[in-house]
Scaffold this motif. Structure first.
Motif, mmCIF file in Angstrom:
data_model
loop_
_atom_site.group_PDB
_atom_site.id
_atom_site.type_symbol
_atom_site.label_atom_id
_atom_site.label_comp_id
_atom_site.label_asym_id
_atom_site.label_seq_id
_atom_site.Cartn_x
_atom_site.Cartn_y
_atom_site.Cartn_z
ATOM 1 N N MET A 72 -37.077 4.662 -8.420
ATOM 2 C CA MET A 72 -36.298 3.480 -8.057
ATOM 3 C C MET A 72 -36.808 2.300 -8.857
ATOM 4 O O MET A 72 -37.974 2.246 -9.232
ATOM 5 C CB MET A 72 -36.451 3.146 -6.571
ATOM 6 N N ILE A 73 -35.927 1.359 -9.097
ATOM 7 C CA ILE A 73 -36.308 0.072 -9.669
ATOM 8 C C ILE A 73 -36.225 -0.918 -8.513
ATOM 9 O O ILE A 73 -35.157 -1.123 -7.941
ATOM 10 C CB ILE A 73 -35.395 -0.319 -10.842
ATOM 11 N N ILE A 74 -37.373 -1.481 -8.167
ATOM 12 C CA ILE A 74 -37.479 -2.342 -6.985
ATOM 13 C C ILE A 74 -37.943 -3.718 -7.447
ATOM 14 O O ILE A 74 -38.937 -3.845 -8.150
ATOM 15 C CB ILE A 74 -38.465 -1.744 -5.960
ATOM 16 N N SER A 75 -37.173 -4.755 -7.043
ATOM 17 C CA SER A 75 -37.529 -6.119 -7.429
ATOM 18 C C SER A 75 -37.433 -7.038 -6.217
ATOM 19 O O SER A 75 -36.810 -6.701 -5.210
ATOM 20 C CB SER A 75 -36.621 -6.609 -8.561
ATOM 21 N N ASP A 76 -38.075 -8.201 -6.339
ATOM 22 C CA ASP A 76 -38.039 -9.164 -5.244
ATOM 23 C C ASP A 76 -37.531 -10.516 -5.735
ATOM 24 O O ASP A 76 -37.333 -10.724 -6.937
ATOM 25 C CB ASP A 76 -39.417 -9.283 -4.569
ATOM 26 N N ALA A 77 -37.329 -11.422 -4.807
ATOM 27 C CA ALA A 77 -36.782 -12.744 -5.129
ATOM 28 C C ALA A 77 -37.764 -13.600 -5.923
ATOM 29 O O ALA A 77 -37.363 -14.600 -6.525
ATOM 30 C CB ALA A 77 -36.369 -13.452 -3.840
ATOM 31 N N ALA A 78 -39.035 -13.204 -5.963
ATOM 32 C CA ALA A 78 -40.041 -13.950 -6.725
ATOM 33 C C ALA A 78 -40.051 -13.556 -8.202
ATOM 34 O O ALA A 78 -40.796 -14.118 -8.989
ATOM 35 C CB ALA A 78 -41.425 -13.729 -6.122
ATOM 36 N N GLY A 79 -39.223 -12.560 -8.575
ATOM 37 C CA GLY A 79 -39.131 -12.134 -9.964
ATOM 38 C C GLY A 79 -39.968 -10.924 -10.333
ATOM 39 O O GLY A 79 -39.999 -10.516 -11.491
ATOM 40 N N ASN A 80 -40.655 -10.320 -9.372
ATOM 41 C CA ASN A 80 -41.426 -9.105 -9.632
ATOM 42 C C ASN A 80 -40.496 -7.903 -9.690
ATOM 43 O O ASN A 80 -39.553 -7.817 -8.905
ATOM 44 C CB ASN A 80 -42.462 -8.884 -8.527
ATOM 45 N N VAL A 97 -36.655 -10.615 0.330
ATOM 46 C CA VAL A 97 -35.358 -10.127 -0.144
ATOM 47 C C VAL A 97 -35.666 -9.185 -1.300
ATOM 48 O O VAL A 97 -36.205 -9.605 -2.324
ATOM 49 C CB VAL A 97 -34.439 -11.282 -0.588
ATOM 50 N N ILE A 98 -35.317 -7.908 -1.120
ATOM 51 C CA ILE A 98 -35.681 -6.856 -2.061
ATOM 52 C C ILE A 98 -34.415 -6.210 -2.622
ATOM 53 O O ILE A 98 -33.464 -5.950 -1.879
ATOM 54 C CB ILE A 98 -36.557 -5.781 -1.375
ATOM 55 N N THR A 99 -34.418 -5.950 -3.921
ATOM 56 C CA THR A 99 -33.293 -5.293 -4.586
ATOM 57 C C THR A 99 -33.724 -3.894 -5.007
ATOM 58 O O THR A 99 -34.777 -3.717 -5.621
ATOM 59 C CB THR A 99 -32.839 -6.106 -5.817
#
Length: 119
Positions: A72-80, A97-99
């Motif tokens: 999976m490609i997992i990112s957050d609202a902080a730009g990580n 908030v996680i994508t």
């Protein structure tokens, strides 16, 4: 009298219900739920398949997740952003908030501080 353990044979192969988000192939199912009414925890599996759209999810509870299969490609609202594979562990704090996306599919095992069905 001692409490007995509960065993969930081959739980990773459970048929998970869709999360019902248009354009997103995401599935989630609660497998185990604690009996503690004050500090309930829920554990289960999340499956993400290649989709037209990513899943953007806001956590209203604390959750830990380990990727057990796929990627999976997992990112957050902080730009990580992390390209996660089997064995990677995440902590998603309440309010994050996680994508989630996947180039093919990924399965994560989660344990969250919430009641059953509140995801």
């Amino acid at each position: 009298m001692a409490e007995a353990m509960t065993y969930y044979e081959k739980a990773v192969k459970t048929d998970l219900p869709t999360m019902g988000v248009p354009g997103v192939n995401a599935f989630l199912g609660d497998i185990a739920v604690s009996k503690d009414e004050d500090k309930t925890i829920v554990a289960g599996f999340y499956r993400m398949e290649k989709s037209d759209e990513p899943l953007v999810y806001e956590y209203h509870y604390h959750e830990m997740k380990i990727i057990v299969e796929g990627e999976m490609i997992i990112s957050d609202a902080a730009g990580n952003e992390v390209h996660a594979t089997a064995g990677d562990v995440f902590y998603f704090p309440k309010g994050s908030v996680i994508t989630f996306q996947s180039p093919n599919y990924g399965i994560g095992f989660f344990c969250g501080q919430r009641k059953e069905g509140e995801a």
